[in-house]
Motif scaffolding. Sequence first.
Motif, PDB file in Angstrom:
ATOM      1  N   TYR A   9       0.791  -1.290   0.122  1.00 15.05           N
ATOM      2  CA  TYR A   9      -0.026   0.071  -0.062  1.00 15.05           C
ATOM      3  C   TYR A   9       0.815   1.293   0.009  1.00 15.05           C
ATOM      4  O   TYR A   9       0.625   2.181  -0.641  1.00 15.05           O
ATOM      5  CB  TYR A   9      -1.155  -0.110   1.195  1.00 15.05           C
ATOM      6  N   ALA A  10       1.939   1.213   0.768  1.00 13.86           N
ATOM      7  CA  ALA A  10       2.792   2.379   0.811  1.00 13.86           C
ATOM      8  C   ALA A  10       3.577   2.819  -0.270  1.00 13.86           C
ATOM      9  O   ALA A  10       4.179   4.019  -0.666  1.00 13.86           O
ATOM     10  CB  ALA A  10       3.820   2.171   1.996  1.00 13.86           C
ATOM     11  N   ASP A  11       3.721   1.801  -1.154  1.00  8.57           N
ATOM     12  CA  ASP A  11       4.410   1.891  -2.469  1.00  8.57           C
ATOM     13  C   ASP A  11       3.471   2.247  -3.732  1.00  8.57           C
ATOM     14  O   ASP A  11       4.052   2.658  -4.790  1.00  8.57           O
ATOM     15  CB  ASP A  11       5.053   0.766  -3.015  1.00  8.57           C
ATOM     16  N   VAL A  12       2.211   2.801  -3.341  1.00 13.08           N
ATOM     17  CA  VAL A  12       1.311   2.945  -4.462  1.00 13.08           C
ATOM     18  C   VAL A  12       0.634   4.345  -4.175  1.00 13.08           C
ATOM     19  O   VAL A  12       0.225   4.500  -3.097  1.00 13.08           O
ATOM     20  CB  VAL A  12       0.032   1.867  -4.448  1.00 13.08           C
ATOM     21  N   GLU A  13       0.427   5.223  -5.260  1.00  8.76           N
ATOM     22  CA  GLU A  13      -0.174   6.122  -5.152  1.00  8.76           C
ATOM     23  C   GLU A  13      -1.036   6.787  -6.197  1.00  8.76           C
ATOM     24  O   GLU A  13      -1.215   6.146  -7.175  1.00  8.76           O
ATOM     25  CB  GLU A  13       1.316   7.693  -5.503  1.00  8.76           C
ATOM     26  N   THR A  70     -17.651   0.179 -19.156  1.00  6.69           N
ATOM     27  CA  THR A  70     -17.535   1.585 -18.619  1.00  6.69           C
ATOM     28  C   THR A  70     -17.687   1.321 -17.088  1.00  6.69           C
ATOM     29  O   THR A  70     -18.128   0.441 -16.493  1.00  6.69           O
ATOM     30  CB  THR A  70     -18.648   2.553 -19.327  1.00  6.69           C
ATOM     31  N   ARG A  71     -17.579   2.467 -16.435  1.00 12.31           N
ATOM     32  CA  ARG A  71     -17.398   2.551 -14.908  1.00 12.31           C
ATOM     33  C   ARG A  71     -16.847   1.314 -14.536  1.00 12.31           C
ATOM     34  O   ARG A  71     -17.315   0.733 -13.314  1.00 12.31           O
ATOM     35  CB  ARG A  71     -19.035   2.481 -14.493  1.00 12.31           C
ATOM     36  N   SER A  72     -15.727   0.926 -14.901  1.00 13.59           N
ATOM     37  CA  SER A  72     -15.091  -0.366 -14.432  1.00 13.59           C
ATOM     38  C   SER A  72     -13.987  -0.174 -13.232  1.00 13.59           C
ATOM     39  O   SER A  72     -13.122   0.555 -13.870  1.00 13.59           O
ATOM     40  CB  SER A  72     -14.360  -0.990 -15.623  1.00 13.59           C
ATOM     41  N   THR A  73     -14.340  -0.307 -12.150  1.00 17.06           N
ATOM     42  CA  THR A  73     -13.441  -0.125 -11.011  1.00 17.06           C
ATOM     43  C   THR A  73     -13.356  -1.479 -10.036  1.00 17.06           C
ATOM     44  O   THR A  73     -14.260  -2.213 -10.010  1.00 17.06           O
ATOM     45  CB  THR A  73     -14.177   0.904 -10.039  1.00 17.06           C
ATOM     46  N   ALA A  74     -12.072  -1.404  -9.517  1.00 15.08           N
ATOM     47  CA  ALA A  74     -11.946  -2.660  -8.756  1.00 15.08           C
ATOM     48  C   ALA A  74     -11.469  -2.055  -7.297  1.00 15.08           C
ATOM     49  O   ALA A  74     -10.498  -1.057  -7.513  1.00 15.08           O
ATOM     50  CB  ALA A  74     -11.006  -3.457  -9.273  1.00 15.08           C
ATOM     51  N   THR A  75     -11.704  -2.378  -6.116  1.00 13.00           N
ATOM     52  CA  THR A  75     -11.112  -1.892  -4.882  1.00 13.00           C
ATOM     53  C   THR A  75     -10.353  -3.150  -4.393  1.00 13.00           C
ATOM     54  O   THR A  75     -10.577  -4.217  -4.421  1.00 13.00           O
ATOM     55  CB  THR A  75     -12.355  -1.890  -3.678  1.00 13.00           C
ATOM     56  N   VAL A  76      -9.086  -2.781  -4.227  1.00 11.06           N
ATOM     57  CA  VAL A  76      -7.965  -3.851  -3.849  1.00 11.06           C
ATOM     58  C   VAL A  76      -7.340  -3.494  -2.586  1.00 11.06           C
ATOM     59  O   VAL A  76      -6.974  -2.117  -2.397  1.00 11.06           O
ATOM     60  CB  VAL A  76      -6.986  -3.734  -4.899  1.00 11.06           C
ATOM     61  N   ARG A  77      -7.305  -4.417  -1.824  1.00 12.00           N
ATOM     62  CA  ARG A  77      -6.812  -4.197  -0.445  1.00 12.00           C
ATOM     63  C   ARG A  77      -5.146  -4.790  -0.633  1.00 12.00           C
ATOM     64  O   ARG A  77      -5.054  -6.078  -0.974  1.00 12.00           O
ATOM     65  CB  ARG A  77      -7.335  -5.202   0.781  1.00 12.00           C
ATOM     66  N   LEU A  78      -4.382  -3.924  -0.255  1.00 14.58           N
ATOM     67  CA  LEU A  78      -2.832  -4.462  -0.504  1.00 14.58           C
ATOM     68  C   LEU A  78      -2.174  -4.579   1.035  1.00 14.58           C
ATOM     69  O   LEU A  78      -2.838  -4.164   2.243  1.00 14.58           O
ATOM     70  CB  LEU A  78      -2.135  -2.951  -1.129  1.00 14.58           C
ATOM     71  N   ALA A  79      -0.786  -5.158   0.810  1.00  9.75           N
ATOM     72  CA  ALA A  79      -0.281  -5.359   2.037  1.00  9.75           C
ATOM     73  C   ALA A  79       0.285  -4.205   2.821  1.00  9.75           C
ATOM     74  O   ALA A  79       0.351  -3.074   2.095  1.00  9.75           O
ATOM     75  CB  ALA A  79       0.942  -6.469   1.881  1.00  9.75           C
TER      76      ALA A  79
END
Length: 142
Positions: free
Chosen positions: A7-11, A133-142
């Motif tokens: 998570y910390a490595d993604v902006e 369209t309106r294609s979104t994914a919510t992702v839980r990262l380490a």
Amino acid sequence: MTAALRYADVEIGTELPERTFPVRRLDLVRYAGASGDFNEIHWNERVAKSVGLPDVVAHGMFTMAQACKLVTDWAGDPGAVVEYGVRFSTPVVVPDDDTGAEITVTGAVTDKRDDNQVVVTLTVRSGGAKVLTRSTATVRLA
């Protein structure tokens, strides 16, 4: 095995690498067997054209799954996707030839949440048209 994406490595603005997925009629037959969706528009050109389609079209859920593969590969874990949604806008037309069709997917992180989750917005195209369209994914990262 690669290290988990952190998570910390993604902006916000982090881009996912573009992927192109081939789609052939054989893929549709295999998907029909796995999903139980044997609607003839996914394998019979005559039926597809009789209902106003240009040719056989890929299953919407097949298209949706291909798009999400970009996200699961990027995250390194299919279980990291906690929510995924799309709107179907244009079907993926799959000609009966050696080439078939292609689904091209790009994505970028558009939101960071406090609970180690990021939102990835996808752009999904085939034959030059946006197919989701309106294609979104919510992702839980380490």
